[in-house]
Design an enzyme around this catalytic site. Structure first.
Site, mmCIF file in Angstrom:
data_model
loop_
_atom_site.group_PDB
_atom_site.id
_atom_site.type_symbol
_atom_site.label_atom_id
_atom_site.label_comp_id
_atom_site.label_asym_id
_atom_site.label_seq_id
_atom_site.Cartn_x
_atom_site.Cartn_y
_atom_site.Cartn_z
ATOM 1 N N ALA A 1 -22.194 -13.282 13.596
ATOM 2 C CA ALA A 1 -21.976 -11.909 13.115
ATOM 3 C C ALA A 1 -23.193 -11.501 12.292
ATOM 4 O O ALA A 1 -24.047 -12.315 11.960
ATOM 5 C CB ALA A 1 -20.712 -11.811 12.282
ATOM 6 N N LYS A 2 -23.259 -10.229 11.983
ATOM 7 C CA LYS A 2 -24.307 -9.718 11.095
ATOM 8 C C LYS A 2 -23.865 -8.364 10.578
ATOM 9 O O LYS A 2 -23.111 -7.642 11.254
ATOM 10 C CB LYS A 2 -25.645 -9.569 11.830
ATOM 11 C CG LYS A 2 -26.856 -9.625 10.905
ATOM 12 C CD LYS A 2 -27.085 -11.057 10.405
ATOM 13 C CE LYS A 2 -28.333 -11.146 9.534
ATOM 14 N NZ LYS A 2 -28.622 -12.554 9.171
ATOM 15 N N GLY A 3 -24.350 -8.016 9.399
ATOM 16 C CA GLY A 3 -24.054 -6.715 8.835
ATOM 17 C C GLY A 3 -25.275 -6.149 8.162
ATOM 18 O O GLY A 3 -26.252 -6.855 7.903
#
Length: 425
Positions: A117-119
């Protein structure tokens, strides 16, 4: 009615789009080596969930600004999603998607039970006061709240964020839950359940694989580090402590060079005092781009993606490149470096130390237990050395580059998980 004619000028290719194109290119190569069918390739190339949110922030002067935020869960077939949150003005959905994809392969490669994931938030944190930054962080977390949780998606620090950011995220999530949930983020302050050894874990991992890839004593090994931030500064320190001679470093302000070697501890103190490497009194000034062309044994790109390109790759003289940053080398540059015989230890292996110790922090939080710094480093070293050994062996057996071998292992493990789980419904 007015007819609006669309512009025939093609949209500019952003750094985020370049990063995503690189990630998809690497996935395609690995899929070819693995013989994956078209349907599975498409599933692996497509993020499981992508969320774009508007983040309003009230400035100290009363003005209301609105910035964009993102959270992408690329794959959760092997466990909960895991990935950092970055605050940077050029952050966009393409960049976050590429970084989430790389995180998926990284976790699989080093054998920890996470998906990628990444934000991010498209903002320059240095333009905000501490109170504005806190308000922005808490509002962003509130917008992505349905996606995150200790068994769903566990954020961590990245570019432009730190342990204080993680403390605000943990508190915001915990207030909504009604009780403290330390396992919702990693990279927290020790007082809130952080792990010993987490702060320098990515840099320590860079050092571990760099020394393994050198295959000889570090004494006399010359090093240049591009990016003297959270990863690069400590990587330079650890390599220097190991016996390497760090001759040049750079940051956004410029670069400095000393042929006899830099005193990294003194340079870090200078940067802490002045905010940049520029003007460091015990070294010569150097153009940032010149750093890539220095005649050194080891080059460590440790800033942002896409800095080694087809334009500068032919001039790189380093015999070994260890990628401390995510996606610093474009596919075109990769081919040039391979043809020139330059060994590149890829990002999904070289900078995996951060997610490894994040995993160890999460395990400690879930068990309400803690390990000593020595135990954490031992586990980090074992996982990094084991992963490097697997990659090196596969590369030698199949005639692959280290990057190709790393992706074959990572993508292969995720593909296997998909096939074992089957398709619902």
């Amino acid at each position: 009615m007015t007819l609006v004619v669309p512009s025939m000028t093609p949209a500019p290719i952003t750094p985020g789009r370049q990063a995503l194109d690189s990630a998809l290119h690497q996935l395609g190569q690995a899929s070819d080596h693995l013989g994956l069918d078209d349907g599975l390739r498409l599933m692996l190339a497509t993020p499981r969930r992508s969320l774009t949110v508007s983040v309003p922030v009230r400035r100290e002067n009363g003005r209301l600004d609105v910035v964009q935020g993102f959270r992408v869960q690329h794959n959760v077939s092997r466990g909960p999603a895991k990935g950092g949150i970055r605050f940077h003005p050029s952050t966009d959905l393409d960049e976050v998607t590429a970084l989430a994809m790389w995180m998926t392969w990284k976790c699989a490669l080093v054998g920890i039970p996470y998906g990628g994931a990444k934000g991010g938030v498209a903002v320059a944190p240095d333009t905000l006061t501490t109170r504005e930054l806190e308000r922005l962080t808490r509002r962003y977390v509130n917008e992505i709240l349905p996606l995150i949780g200790p068994e769903k998606d566990i954020p961590a620090p990245d570019v432009g964020t730190d342990e204080q950011t993680m403390a605000w995220i943990m508190d915001t999530f915990s207030v909504n839950a009604g009780y403290s949930v330390p396992g919702v983020v990693t990279g927290k302050p020790m007082a809130l359940g952080g792990s010993l050894g987490r702060a320098g874990a990515t840099s320590r991992g860079v050092q571990i694989v760099a020394l393994a890839a050198l295959g000889r004593s570090p004494e006399g090994v010359t090093v240049a580090v591009q990016g003297f931030g959270k990863v690069g500064a400590l990587a330079a320190q650890y390599l220097s402590d190991s016996g390497c001679t760090v001759v040049a470093v750079s940051d956004v302000s410029g670069a400095v060079h000393a042929s006899s070697g830099l005193d990294i501890a003194d340079l870090r103190a200078w940067v802490a005092e002045t905010g940049s490497v520029r003007g460091y009194r015990h070294a010569d000034a150097l153009d940032r781009d010149e750093l890539f062309e220095l005649d050194v044994d080891l080059l460590v790109p440790a800033a942002l993606e896409g800095v080694i390109t087809a334009g500068n790759a032919p001039r790189i003289q380093a015999r070994l490149i260890v990628e401390g940053a995510n996606g610093p080398t474009t596919p075109e540059a990769d081919e040039i470096l391979t043809d020139r015989g330059t060994m590149v230890v890829p990002d999904i292996l070289a900078n995996a130390g951060g997610v490894i110790v994040s995993y160890l922090e999460w395990v400690q939080n879930m068990q309400a237990y803690s390990w000593s710094a020595a135990e954490v480093e031992m586990r980090l070293r074992d996982l990094m050395q084991s992963a490097y050994g697997e990659v090196k062996s596969l590369a030698a057996d199949r005639g692959l580059t280290l990057r190709q071998a790393a992706h074959v292992i990572g993508v292969g493990r995720v593909a296997e998980a998909h096939q074992m789980r089957g398709l619902y419904p």
